[in-house]
Scaffold this active site. Sequence first.
Site, PDB file in Angstrom:
ATOM      1  N   HIS A 231       0.821  -1.218   0.000  1.00 58.39           N
ATOM      2  CA  HIS A 231       0.000   0.000   0.000  1.00 58.39           C
ATOM      3  C   HIS A 231       0.853   1.266   0.000  1.00 58.39           C
ATOM      4  CE1 HIS A 231       0.539  -0.546   4.470  1.00 58.39           C
ATOM      5  NE2 HIS A 231       0.662   0.772   4.415  1.00 58.39           N
ATOM      6  N   ASP A 255      -0.432  -7.553   0.693  1.00 59.66           N
ATOM      7  CA  ASP A 255       0.136  -6.236   0.983  1.00 59.66           C
ATOM      8  C   ASP A 255       1.655  -6.318   0.932  1.00 59.66           C
ATOM      9  OD1 ASP A 255       0.458  -3.620   1.601  1.00 59.66           O
ATOM     10  OD2 ASP A 255      -0.268  -3.737   3.675  1.00 59.66           O
ATOM     11  N   GLY A 334       3.213   5.301  10.739  1.00 54.10           N
ATOM     12  CA  GLY A 334       4.613   5.637  10.545  1.00 54.10           C
ATOM     13  C   GLY A 334       5.508   4.418  10.604  1.00 54.10           C
ATOM     14  N   SER A 336       4.625   1.608   9.095  1.00 53.62           N
ATOM     15  CA  SER A 336       4.212   0.787   7.965  1.00 53.62           C
ATOM     16  C   SER A 336       5.375   0.389   7.071  1.00 53.62           C
ATOM     17  CB  SER A 336       3.183   1.544   7.128  1.00 53.62           C
ATOM     18  OG  SER A 336       2.528   0.682   6.251  1.00 53.62           O
ATOM     19  N   SER A 351       1.986  -4.314   7.868  1.00 54.30           N
ATOM     20  CA  SER A 351       0.877  -3.970   6.984  1.00 54.30           C
ATOM     21  C   SER A 351       0.002  -2.909   7.636  1.00 54.30           C
ATOM     22  CB  SER A 351       0.046  -5.215   6.655  1.00 54.30           C
ATOM     23  OG  SER A 351      -1.099  -4.867   5.911  1.00 54.30           O
TER      24      SER A 351
END
Length: 445
Positions: A231, A255, A334, A336, A351
């Site tokens: 993403h 993802d 933050g 991710s 994710s």
Amino acid sequence: MLRRTATVALTTLSSAALVLTVALTAQASAEPAPAPAAPAAAPDGVAPEMFAALQRDLRLTPAQARARLDVDDRAGRVQQVLRDTLGARYGGTWVADGGAAVSVGVTSAADAESVRNLGAVPVPVTHSERALEGAVDRLNRKAAAAPAAVVGWYADLPGNAVVVLARDGGVAAARSFAAAAGLPAGALRVQVSTETPKPYADVIGGNAYYTGSSRCSVGFSVNGGFVTAGHCGRVGARTSQPGGTVRGSTFPGRDYAWVQVDAGNTPRGLVNDYRGGTVSVAGSTEAAVGAAVCRSGSTTGWRCGTIQQKNASVTYPEGTVSGLTRSNACAEPGDSGGSWISGDQAQGVTSGGSGNCSTGGTMYFQPVNAILAAYGLTLVTAGGPGPTPTPTSTSNPPGGTWQVGTAYAAGATVTYGGASYRCLQGHTAQPGWEPPNVPALWQRV
């Protein structure tokens, strides 16, 4: 952890006792304070920062943390062997009793002794791991039809059921969804959840990189670049710090993504601990359910927890993502795309999730081996920097030609860790490891 508050009874001091107390206090204040005890040394192969974070977040003493790491390592190795040797009778492996034991689900009592020979505890179950994973796959195929009340779903190995998470008031809708997907009623458990999962992107990430105005975290280095969350950027997008191009990206559904970095950037088998050091990555052996795991991100630093479930599905606002691993190691926006690691073994990339590091929550990471297999990538380990060519078409784990999850037949030869091995019987286990009371699996040649 239960904290006991000591109650101190106050007594009246005589004048002589008071003088003695004052004198001793004055003497103590004049003497230098004793040096603080040195922190307990981390076991070989475990970064000191990770060892300290395990103690902090799982509330363990150094001795308990070492014992936990030993159990987690044994669980991962037992899992590798029994998935292959028990086949359709295998009910999964998980760390039990607060991290003190390894449990294995068996659908046949005849397999109990084989489990005990590996130092694990057999647990009779009705549904095999394959059956539970098959039920999860049926739900995944119907993900587009999932009602808004359904948050996600996963296979619960210790509970031997597929759990569908539903918001309050959505239990009936969740059961109807599962029934329409063909899920056997005996394998279903609907659980009310307050989770509101979302991807962690567009703010400060782990070891930061940028895609336009969005900032995410580098997951793990691979030959030619790094892997991260899907993403965080679409195929063809340019990244900066480091500069590169997103060559593969999937979200939702899965993802994961990989970025091919520009010349001059050197992928390394390290994870930034955000405390002035790094943690070495030695491989990507999958940890078992219940094993301790730590994650890294610039928003919340090192945080640890345990692996709760695998092959979980979660519904974000953008759609359902499947094949994730569920954990209680906290994360916040933050983090991710950042790294999840167990010991020195890469596990996955962040994710998303629900909650934060103040009140706790549930987090999801995309397993790294799935990313390597999807894009034909090779993990860079701490043995040295990796080159930056276009990745090969096969996914080889660190150290040689042995591949994670591949079933090798007797007579097959592989290289691993600088040595060559010949397979003595069919299995998927890592070369160089021989479980107790089990015939040899590999012969070093």
